[in-house]
Design a protein around this motif. Structure first.
Motif, PDB file in Angstrom:
ATOM      1  N   VAL A  87       4.279  -7.805   5.553  1.00 56.31           N
ATOM      2  CA  VAL A  87       3.481  -7.179   4.501  1.00 56.31           C
ATOM      3  C   VAL A  87       2.669  -6.016   5.049  1.00 56.31           C
ATOM      4  CG1 VAL A  87       3.287  -9.293   3.117  1.00 56.31           C
ATOM      5  CG2 VAL A  87       1.549  -8.796   4.826  1.00 56.31           C
ATOM      6  N   SER A  88       2.297  -5.115   4.136  1.00 55.03           N
ATOM      7  CA  SER A  88       1.328  -4.061   4.411  1.00 55.03           C
ATOM      8  C   SER A  88       0.107  -4.350   3.559  1.00 55.03           C
ATOM      9  CB  SER A  88       1.879  -2.685   4.041  1.00 55.03           C
ATOM     10  OG  SER A  88       2.905  -2.307   4.901  1.00 55.03           O
ATOM     11  N   VAL A  89      -1.054  -4.418   4.185  1.00 53.94           N
ATOM     12  CA  VAL A  89      -2.301  -4.712   3.484  1.00 53.94           C
ATOM     13  C   VAL A  89      -3.129  -3.438   3.438  1.00 53.94           C
ATOM     14  CG1 VAL A  89      -4.413  -6.079   3.495  1.00 53.94           C
ATOM     15  CG2 VAL A  89      -2.260  -7.097   4.316  1.00 53.94           C
ATOM     16  N   TYR A  90      -3.431  -2.979   2.235  1.00 55.65           N
ATOM     17  CA  TYR A  90      -4.275  -1.799   2.032  1.00 55.65           C
ATOM     18  C   TYR A  90      -5.652  -2.297   1.648  1.00 55.65           C
ATOM     19  CZ  TYR A  90       0.028   0.767   2.289  1.00 55.65           C
ATOM     20  OH  TYR A  90       1.215   1.295   2.730  1.00 55.65           O
ATOM     21  N   TYR A  91      -6.668  -1.850   2.386  1.00 53.98           N
ATOM     22  CA  TYR A  91      -8.007  -2.404   2.238  1.00 53.98           C
ATOM     23  C   TYR A  91      -9.058  -1.314   2.419  1.00 53.98           C
ATOM     24  CZ  TYR A  91      -8.104  -2.363   7.368  1.00 53.98           C
ATOM     25  OH  TYR A  91      -8.074  -1.979   8.685  1.00 53.98           O
ATOM     26  N   ASP A  92     -10.325  -1.676   2.317  1.00 53.21           N
ATOM     27  CA  ASP A  92     -11.407  -0.697   2.348  1.00 53.21           C
ATOM     28  C   ASP A  92     -11.803  -0.252   3.752  1.00 53.21           C
ATOM     29  OD1 ASP A  92     -12.694  -2.980   3.225  1.00 53.21           O
ATOM     30  OD2 ASP A  92     -14.410  -2.775   1.874  1.00 53.21           O
ATOM     31  N   GLY A  93     -11.162  -0.758   4.774  1.00 49.62           N
ATOM     32  CA  GLY A  93     -11.473  -0.356   6.144  1.00 49.62           C
ATOM     33  C   GLY A  93     -12.420  -1.297   6.868  1.00 49.62           C
ATOM     34  N   ASP A 104     -11.844  -8.806   3.261  1.00 53.47           N
ATOM     35  CA  ASP A 104     -12.251  -9.317   1.956  1.00 53.47           C
ATOM     36  C   ASP A 104     -11.911  -8.380   0.807  1.00 53.47           C
ATOM     37  OD1 ASP A 104     -13.419 -11.846   2.616  1.00 53.47           O
ATOM     38  OD2 ASP A 104     -15.060 -10.747   3.558  1.00 53.47           O
ATOM     39  N   LYS A 105     -12.063  -7.067   1.006  1.00 53.93           N
ATOM     40  CA  LYS A 105     -11.812  -6.092  -0.073  1.00 53.93           C
ATOM     41  C   LYS A 105     -10.407  -5.535   0.091  1.00 53.93           C
ATOM     42  CE  LYS A 105     -13.509  -2.795  -3.043  1.00 53.93           C
ATOM     43  NZ  LYS A 105     -14.198  -3.033  -4.244  1.00 53.93           N
ATOM     44  N   VAL A 106      -9.471  -6.099  -0.671  1.00 57.16           N
ATOM     45  CA  VAL A 106      -8.060  -5.732  -0.582  1.00 57.16           C
ATOM     46  C   VAL A 106      -7.688  -4.963  -1.843  1.00 57.16           C
ATOM     47  CG1 VAL A 106      -5.715  -6.624  -0.400  1.00 57.16           C
ATOM     48  CG2 VAL A 106      -7.583  -7.786   0.791  1.00 57.16           C
ATOM     49  N   TYR A 107      -7.136  -3.759  -1.637  1.00 58.00           N
ATOM     50  CA  TYR A 107      -6.689  -2.957  -2.779  1.00 58.00           C
ATOM     51  C   TYR A 107      -5.280  -3.345  -3.213  1.00 58.00           C
ATOM     52  CZ  TYR A 107     -10.675  -0.046  -1.568  1.00 58.00           C
ATOM     53  OH  TYR A 107     -11.929   0.407  -1.282  1.00 58.00           O
ATOM     54  N   ALA A 108      -4.385  -3.564  -2.254  1.00 61.45           N
ATOM     55  CA  ALA A 108      -2.999  -3.919  -2.575  1.00 61.45           C
ATOM     56  C   ALA A 108      -2.340  -4.549  -1.358  1.00 61.45           C
ATOM     57  CB  ALA A 108      -2.214  -2.676  -3.003  1.00 61.45           C
ATOM     58  N   ILE A 109      -1.370  -5.402  -1.609  1.00 59.70           N
ATOM     59  CA  ILE A 109      -0.523  -5.950  -0.553  1.00 59.70           C
ATOM     60  C   ILE A 109       0.918  -5.675  -0.968  1.00 59.70           C
ATOM     61  CG2 ILE A 109       0.192  -7.964   0.755  1.00 59.70           C
ATOM     62  CD1 ILE A 109      -2.501  -9.260   0.111  1.00 59.70           C
TER      63      ILE A 109
END
Length: 116
Positions: A87-93, A104-109
């Motif tokens: 998976v690729s996890v896109y998050y707030d950094g 904790d703050k995940v925009y998309a997987i």
């Protein structure tokens, strides 16, 4: 005069609704602009997954595995995974310095593929 006021209020209300609906980030914006970490799912639950971070990922030296929240901002994102999924996890950094480290703050997987 009252009809003019009602028309103005109606136009303002529609404008506000259009502006608010445009606030959500679309998937293309997320992929192009948000931090991402790739890895293999090693554990699953209803609330989170644990990923083993890919060795070629720049954060691998700091985090070999991460717990990733499944409270995903993009509700059309995948949220059901199997052990072995890449998976690729896109998050707030931000990565919480807990044990294990947590996003904790995940925009998309995004599902990349099955490694098994």
């Amino acid at each position: 005069m009252k009809k003019n006021n009602m028309a103005i209020i109606g136009v303002l209300a529609c404008t506000c609704l259009m502006l608010l609906s445009g606030c959500a980030k679309d998937i293309n914006y997320i992929v192009d602009n948000e931090p991402c970490v790739r890895g293999i799912v090693s554990e699953t639950s209803e609330d989170y997954i644990v990923i083993d971070v890919n060795e070629d990922d720049e954060i691998y030296e700091s985090y070999a595995s991460l717990e990733v929240s499944l409270d995903i901002e993009r509700k059309d994102s995948m949220s059901s995974f199997n052990i072995g999924d890449e998976v690729s996890v896109y998050y707030d950094g931000n990565i919480a310095e807990t044990s294990p480290a947590r996003i904790d703050k995940v925009y998309a997987i995004l599902y990349i593929g099955d490694t098994q």
